[in-house]
Enzyme design. Structure first.
Site: not given
Length: 447
Positions: A200, A116, A291, A235
């Site tokens: 973040e 990430k 994907r 999430h």
């Protein structure tokens, strides 16, 4: 063109890929664990191979057992579906090294975008906005605290080596950082084999909008428009739709252009999704899913295109079957994921045997189901049972059809999220398209 494919997955996605293979005249071979012996995807495949015991580590997460099954079946390619090993670059590399076509992007791209932090760097370099946060992996509480103080609380701790909402922890203030950091590290290590985290800025009430992209080996990249995915718990998505309600045309153009640019910048091949968070008129890159997505049917319904067939064709070496100007959104589509979870108990899984099962049929209604009466919903796997998808010439028509479909579903033996879905669809906030990612936690459904 490929002639035979091994499906390294289970449930509704295994059935969907089997249908896609048959439509192109390909032999579909599936694998299954001992827990899944009586499930529909096993009976429907041209061949089914037992690969291990119920725990995923002994079956669906075992690269060697899947490759052994592929060799025994004599297939040419392996389709990973979603979940399990679908975004594991080592698995994709192992497939390639063993001589099988991997139906997905090159393993190097999965490796890049699965990290990430590296993905943030790559997208920023491609000119795509990213959420303010740390520049690298954070191994210490002290460093995480420094970054959080610099960008401002609240912040989100995320696993550097994985996504899908797993292990994400919100931190409201400095006092909560020590326990949150320890918790996020434990979850990241357990899920992805790495405790590395990044930080973040936490956006309080953003929308989650993603763009379906597709690339071929000749460098062609297109988008198949956007999906709204803001209704989530932990999430992870529960309801998706396309088009995103009320999206500004200029913002949509910026999102789709960024998605194509981002995919092209990393040499993306096959189906993928660029995910963004949107607040006000601003958007930020969130992550890329390398994907096929669970919610791909809503895109198929509004575009009239077959994403699984395209995956198989591109993996066979063909060029993309469409030009960008041919990919048009028509009408609207909504998907409700039906999980064996109890909304009254904070969406805790509800394993057990399905004693009665009735799904509706009708115009504008599509069902993607992995279950049947009598099957055992195991504690070992994701509790997704089925997906209901409705389409209409307008969003209102698709919503009306979904409400009628949900009212007609009967599932006995396990609890499901259907009562939650019905409450969401009745709410004024959802019907008006006033959605954001925190609505479940905040109880923002007033109908």
């Amino acid at each position: 063109m490929l002639h035979s494919v091994l499906i390294a997955n289970r449930g509704e996605i295994a059935r969907r890929i089997t249908r896609g293979c048959r439509a192109l005249g390909m032999r579909a071979v599936t694998v299954y664990s001992e827990a899944d012996a009586g499930w529909p995807h096993v009976a429907e495949a041209d061949e089914a191979i037992l690969i291990g015991a119920a725990p995923a580590r002994d079956s669906y997460l075992s690269t060697e057992r899947i490759l052994d099954a592929a060799r025994a079946a004599g297939v040419e390619a392996i389709h990973p579906g979603y979940g399990f090993l679908s975004e594991n670059w080592r698995f994709a590399q192992a497939c390639e090294d063993a001589g099988f076509a991997f139906i997905g992007p090159p393993w190097q791209v999965i490796q890049q975008m699965g990290d990430k932090i590296r993905a943030r760097w790559l997208m920023a370099a491609a000119g795509i906005p990213v959420v303010p946060g740390s520049d690298g992996a954070l191994e210490s509480l002290e460093r995480a605290t420094e970054v959080a103080e610099r960008i401002g609380y609240p912040v989100m701790l995320k696993a550097a080596a994985g996504g899908g909402g797993i292990g994400m922890v919100r931190v409201a203030d400095p006092a909560g950082m020590p326990s949150a950091f320890a918790s996020a590290q434990r979850r990241a290590q357990a899920a992805f084999g790495s405790a590395a985290l990044f930080v973040e800025r936490y956006l309080e009430t953003p929308r989650h909008i993603e763009v379906q992209v597709f690339g071929d080996r000749a460098g062609g990249v297109v988008h198949l428009h956007e999906r709204e995915c803001s209704i989530q718990r932990r999430h992870q998505k529960l309801i998706e739709e396309s088009p995103a309600p009320g999206i500004d045309p200029v913002l949509k153009e910026q999102l789709t252009a960024a998605a194509v640019a981002g995919a092209r910048s990393v040499g993306y091949v096959n189906a993928g999704t660029m995910e963004f968070i949107v607040q006000g008129g601003a958007f930020y890159f969130l992550e890329m899913n390398t994907r096929l997505q669970v919610e791909h049917p809503v895109t198929e319904e509004v575009t009239g295109l077959d994403l699984v067939a395209a995956q198989l064709r591109v993996a066979s070496g063909e060029r993309l079957p469409w030009r960008q100007d041919e990919i048009v959104q028509r009408g609207a589509a909504i998907e409700c994921r039906i999980y064996a979870e109890d909304p009254a108990k904070k969406f805790m899984p509800s394993p057990g045997r399905i004693t009665r099962l009735v799904f509706p049929h009708g115009p504008g209604l599509r069902l993607e189901s992995g279950v049947a009466e009598g099957v055992e919903v195991s504690v070992h796997y994701d509790p997704l049972l089925a997906k209901l998808i409705t389409r209409g010439s307008t969003r209102e028509e698709a919503l009306s059809r979904m409400e009628a479909a949900l009212a007609a579903v009967v599932v006995e033996g396990v609890a499901t999220v259907i009562p939650f879905h019905r409450r969401v669809l009745r709410s004024a906030a959802f019907r008006d398209g006033r959605v954001h990612t925190q609505m479940v936690e905040q109880g923002g459904f007033d109908g």
